[in-house]
Design a protein around this motif. Structure first.
Motif, PDB file in Angstrom:
ATOM      1  N   ASN A 152       1.825  -4.329 -12.186  1.00 27.25           N
ATOM      2  CA  ASN A 152       3.030  -3.574 -11.667  1.00 27.25           C
ATOM      3  C   ASN A 152       3.126  -4.326 -10.388  1.00 27.25           C
ATOM      4  N   PRO A 153       4.378  -4.058  -9.860  1.00 28.49           N
ATOM      5  CA  PRO A 153       4.828  -4.740  -8.634  1.00 28.49           C
ATOM      6  C   PRO A 153       4.002  -4.782  -7.452  1.00 28.49           C
ATOM      7  N   PHE A 154       3.250  -3.629  -7.222  1.00 37.03           N
ATOM      8  CA  PHE A 154       2.400  -3.453  -5.951  1.00 37.03           C
ATOM      9  C   PHE A 154       0.971  -3.748  -6.360  1.00 37.03           C
ATOM     10  N   ASP A 155       0.654  -3.923  -7.590  1.00 38.22           N
ATOM     11  CA  ASP A 155      -0.726  -4.409  -7.869  1.00 38.22           C
ATOM     12  C   ASP A 155      -1.113  -5.702  -7.298  1.00 38.22           C
ATOM     13  N   THR A 179     -12.881   1.316   2.970  1.00 40.37           N
ATOM     14  CA  THR A 179     -11.303   1.662   2.706  1.00 40.37           C
ATOM     15  C   THR A 179     -10.777   0.336   2.339  1.00 40.37           C
ATOM     16  N   ALA A 180     -10.014   0.530   1.205  1.00 35.57           N
ATOM     17  CA  ALA A 180      -9.068  -0.766   0.976  1.00 35.57           C
ATOM     18  C   ALA A 180      -7.927  -0.836   1.932  1.00 35.57           C
ATOM     19  N   PRO A 181      -7.497  -1.913   2.156  1.00 35.86           N
ATOM     20  CA  PRO A 181      -6.303  -2.009   3.141  1.00 35.86           C
ATOM     21  C   PRO A 181      -5.166  -1.656   2.261  1.00 35.86           C
ATOM     22  N   TYR A 185      -2.049  -7.720  -0.516  1.00 32.54           N
ATOM     23  CA  TYR A 185      -2.669  -7.961  -2.017  1.00 32.54           C
ATOM     24  C   TYR A 185      -1.736  -9.119  -2.429  1.00 32.54           C
ATOM     25  N   LEU A 186      -2.366  -9.961  -3.184  1.00 37.83           N
ATOM     26  CA  LEU A 186      -1.811 -11.179  -3.801  1.00 37.83           C
ATOM     27  C   LEU A 186      -1.245 -10.833  -5.225  1.00 37.83           C
ATOM     28  N   ILE A 211     -11.214  -6.982  -3.134  1.00 39.19           N
ATOM     29  CA  ILE A 211     -10.564  -5.731  -3.056  1.00 39.19           C
ATOM     30  C   ILE A 211      -9.312  -5.619  -4.184  1.00 39.19           C
ATOM     31  N   PHE A 212      -9.048  -4.790  -4.994  1.00 42.18           N
ATOM     32  CA  PHE A 212      -7.783  -4.897  -5.736  1.00 42.18           C
ATOM     33  C   PHE A 212      -7.160  -3.396  -5.947  1.00 42.18           C
TER      34      PHE A 212
END
Length: 280
Positions: A152-155, A179-181, A185-186, A211-212
Motif C-alpha cells: 500500500n502507498p503509505f506502508d 510509539t511509532a512515528p 517510512y521508506l 519500525i514498520f
C-alpha cells in the motif's frame, strides 16, 4: 535514574562480579545510587535491576586493566536508565526463521498469520513482499540480495538503533520507542550478503531494529486514514544456506494505534513449544 533524569529509589539490584564471587544484592537509595563491592578475578560485572512499574534493566561491563590489585578505573560509576511501563497491549509476536519458498520472484508474507501468502502458505495479506536474487555455489561462494517492498502507498519501514539509555551495555531491557512515528517510512529496503575469494560482504548491522507500517488505508482525499504498526527487534536477516531463509523477530499491533509497547503475557499467537517472545 528514569527517562527524565530523576533518581529511582528502592530499585532492587543483583550484581555478579565473577563466576565464583557470588551475588551482591541491595536497593538504590533516595539518590538512586547503589554501591557494590566484591572480589573479581576476571574484571567482569553483570547485573539486573528491577522495580515494580518499570521494565527490568541490566548491566554488563568489563574491566581490562589492574593496578595494585584493583581493576581500573577504580570506583567506576555506571548509569542505568529505568523506563516505566506505560501501556503494554496484546500483539502478534514471532521470533522465527522462515524458509523462503521461492527465489527470483516476489513472495508476500502475512504478519498476522505468520505465513507466506497463497500459494506458498495460508497467508492472505501481503504485509511484507520479499524478493531475493541469489547466485549460490556453496557456503564459501554466494551472492544474495534481499528486496523488501509493500502493498500500500503509505506502508513502509524505517531503521531504529538500540538505545537502552545510560552507559554502553547498561540500561533498560525495553530498548525501542514506545510509539511509532507517523512519518519517514521508506517504501522499500534491500540487504546484500556475499562471500567469495575477496572475503565477505554484509549490509546487515547487529544494532539495527525496525519500525514498520502496513495495511494502510486512505480517505477520499488520498490521505492516510489508518494503518497497523509494528517493530522488528534486531536485524532483518537473510541466510543463503539451506535453500534460503529469512529471520524475523517481529511485533504487529492490530489495534490500529501507533503503540509499540507489547505485553508479553498477551501474545495473540499460540506459540509452539520452545519458541519464546518474552521481550517487550
Amino acid at each position: 535514574m528514569d527517562e527524565a533524569g530523576a533518581p529511582v529509589n528502592n530499585a532492587h539490584l543483583n550484581i555478579r562480579f565473577s563466576s565464583n564471587s557470588g551475588t551482591v544484592k541491595g536497593f538504590t537509595d533516595d539518590h538512586g545510587i547503589f554501591e557494590a563491592k566484591a572480589m573479581s578475578n576476571d574484571g567482569v560485572i553483570l547485573g539486573d535491576i528491577m522495580k515494580d512499574g518499570y521494565y527490568e534493566g541490566g548491566i554488563a561491563h568489563s574491566f581490562f586493566v589492574t593496578r595494585v590489585g584493583m581493576w581500573q578505573p577504580w570506583g567506576k560509576e555506571i548509569t542505568v536508565v529505568m523506563r516505566p511501563i506505560v501501556n503494554p497491549v496484546p500483539m502478534y509476536v514471532r521470533d522465527k526463521i522462515f524458509k523462503l519458498p521461492a527465489h527470483g520472484k516476489e513472495v508476500g508474507f502475512d504478519l498476522e498469520k505468520a505465513d507466506w501468502v497463497i500459494p506458498y502458505g495460508l497467508g492472505t495479506q501481503a504485509d511484507f513482499i520479499f524478493k531475493v536474487e541469489k547466485s549460490f555455489v556453496n557456503m564459501d561462494n554466494y551472492d544474495a540480495t534481499m528486496f523488501l517492498t509493500f502493498s500500500n502507498p503509505f506502508d513502509g519501514i524505517q531503521v531504529v538503533k538500540d538505545d537502552g539509555g545510560g552507559d554502553f551495555n547498561a540500561g533498560s531491557r525495553y530498548r525501542l520507542p514506545r510509539t511509532a512515528p507517523d512519518t519517514d517510512y521508506l517504501p522499500n529496503m534491500q540487504k546484500r550478503i556475499s562471500r567469495g575469494s575477496y572475503g565477505r560482504h554484509s549490509d546487515m548491522e547487529d544494532d539495527n531494529n525496525y519500525i514498520f507500517r502496513v495495511r494502510s488505508e486512505v480517505d477520499i482525499n488520498g490521505k492516510l486514514k489508518k494503518a497497523m504498526y509494528g517493530k522488528i527487534r534486531g536485524e532483518l536477516r537473510y541466510a543463503a544456506g539451506d535453500g534460503g531463509m529469512i529471520k524475523m523477530h517481529y511485533y504487529l499491533n492490530p489495534d490500529y494505534t501507533r503503540n509499540l509497547e507489547f505485553d508479553p503475557t498477551r501474545n495473540l499467537f499460540k506459540l509452539p513449544d520452545g519458541e519464546w517472545t518474552g521481550q517487550p
